[in-house]
Write an enzyme that holds these catalytic residues in place. Structure first.
Site, PDB file in Angstrom:
ATOM      1  N   SER A  58      33.504  45.338  31.853  1.00 58.45           N
ATOM      2  CA  SER A  58      33.023  44.822  33.140  1.00 58.45           C
ATOM      3  C   SER A  58      32.360  43.455  32.941  1.00 58.45           C
ATOM      4  O   SER A  58      33.009  42.523  32.494  1.00 58.45           O
ATOM      5  CB  SER A  58      32.081  45.848  33.776  1.00 58.45           C
ATOM      6  OG  SER A  58      31.825  45.541  35.117  1.00 58.45           O
ATOM      7  N   ASP A 116      40.427  49.731  40.765  1.00 56.22           N
ATOM      8  CA  ASP A 116      39.281  48.843  40.580  1.00 56.22           C
ATOM      9  C   ASP A 116      39.433  47.578  41.421  1.00 56.22           C
ATOM     10  O   ASP A 116      40.508  46.964  41.435  1.00 56.22           O
ATOM     11  CB  ASP A 116      39.178  48.474  39.096  1.00 56.22           C
ATOM     12  CG  ASP A 116      37.920  47.709  38.743  1.00 56.22           C
ATOM     13  OD1 ASP A 116      37.036  47.552  39.603  1.00 56.22           O
ATOM     14  OD2 ASP A 116      37.831  47.264  37.583  1.00 56.22           O
ATOM     15  N   HIS A 126      37.066  51.670  38.161  1.00 51.31           N
ATOM     16  CA  HIS A 126      36.138  50.960  37.296  1.00 51.31           C
ATOM     17  C   HIS A 126      35.380  51.949  36.403  1.00 51.31           C
ATOM     18  O   HIS A 126      35.044  53.050  36.828  1.00 51.31           O
ATOM     19  CB  HIS A 126      35.159  50.167  38.170  1.00 51.31           C
ATOM     20  CG  HIS A 126      34.428  49.089  37.453  1.00 51.31           C
ATOM     21  ND1 HIS A 126      35.037  47.931  37.024  1.00 51.31           N
ATOM     22  CD2 HIS A 126      33.121  48.971  37.094  1.00 51.31           C
ATOM     23  CE1 HIS A 126      34.149  47.153  36.450  1.00 51.31           C
ATOM     24  NE2 HIS A 126      32.973  47.779  36.458  1.00 51.31           N
TER      25      HIS A 126
END
Length: 309
Positions: A143, A240, A270
């Protein structure tokens, strides 16, 4: 920095510290020589790092993997990645350095990035004492950590004292300029929503104009500017909201002549490497491990783009 923004950031950190990954490895499966906590001196204060030392006979200097956790530049701790770092150190026979970099809004862009790069330089400077090979370093992150990882790899190009041989970019945020409301998911309520991304960006960037800096938004780098980046493993998830920018970055790296192994995991959102589905999470970690093994042994990553069910 507003009082409200600071309060929200601290609340998110408190919540993040209590979060537990649903997909983890049993530490007993991956025994190590030791896990040490090291404070590395930097201009932003001591950087706490967890060093995962494999059980190997030191016939030659160890390769190194620098891991950068996620959390939107605002939250997250290296302990979230503990079981995965143990796996990689054990299976690859490398030193894994799991970094607790400074967070926004107290330390906005580019503090976390610059500190992470300084840690990379420190490792190279201490290579002889640590028994590591500064010419076999990989960086990776999840991320926001993926954003930092590719920024660190960018800064390391042409460095005289170290070489980044591979970058792992896991469901990364790569475009801070695009309005979060324009980042879509097939799900009505994806794990990472536009409102949370907007808050993370407002904490990380002290000036919205910084979003145009390719070190903040790697996707905005020109193809020419990406030439010479290390071979890349780039992981995205079908649901995501960051998937599109990951796909676009993989394509831009290819245009720059970079070897890219891009994998999109179907049916995943995610943070799936930490939250599951378990089969997909394990497959992703195996892909990361395989890519690092190839990089550390000097073999080029083969071009391969695939989707996992």
């Amino acid at each position: 920095m507003s009082v409200l923004k600071s309060f929200k950031a601290k609340l998110l950190r408190a919540l993040a510290k209590r979060m537990k990954a649903r997909f983890t490895y049993d530490p007993a499966q991956h025994p190590l020589r030791s896990v040490d906590e090291v404070d590395i001196p930097t201009a932003w204060g001591p950087a706490r790092a967890l060093f995962y030392w494999p059980v190997v006979t030191y016939t030659s200097p160890l390769p190194v993997y620098l891991n950068l956790h996620g959390g939107g530049f605002v939250a997250g701790v290296p302990e979230h990645d503990d079981s995965y770092c143990r796996r990689l150190a054990h299976n690859l026979g490398c030193l894994v350095v799991n970094l607790d970099y400074v967070l926004a809004p107290e330390h906005p862009f580019p503090a976390g990035l610059r500190q992470s790069f300084r840690v990379l330089e420190w490792l190279a400077e201490q290579a002889a004492d640590l028994g590591i090979d500064p010419q076999r370093i990989a960086v990776g992150g999840h991320s926001a950590g993926g954003n930092l990882a590719t920024g660190v790899a960018n800064l390391a190009r042409g460095h005289q004292g170290l070489r980044v041989v591979h970058q792992i970019i896991d469901y990364p945020v790569l475009d801070l300029l695009q309005a979060p409301s324009l980042k879509h998911s097939p799900l009505d309520k994806p794990l990472l929503g536009a409102g949370l991304v907007r808050f993370f960006n407002s904490c990380y960037l002290s000036d919205p104009a910084q979003a145009q800096d390719p070190l903040a938004s790697p996707l905005l780098a020109t193809v020419e500017a990406l030439k010479g980046m290390p071979a890349t493993t780039l992981i995205t998830a079908e649901y995501d909201i960051l998937r599109a920018e990951g796909d676009a970055y993989a394509q831009k790296l290819r245009q720059a002549g970079v070897s890219v192994n891009a994998k999109m995991f179907q049916g995943c959102d995610h943070m799936f490497t930490h939250l599951g589905p378990d089969a997909s999470a394990h497959e992703a970690w195996q892909s990361i491990e395989d890519a690092l093994r190839e990089a550390f042994h000097g073999r080029a990553v083969q071009e391969n783009e695939s989707a996992y069910a």
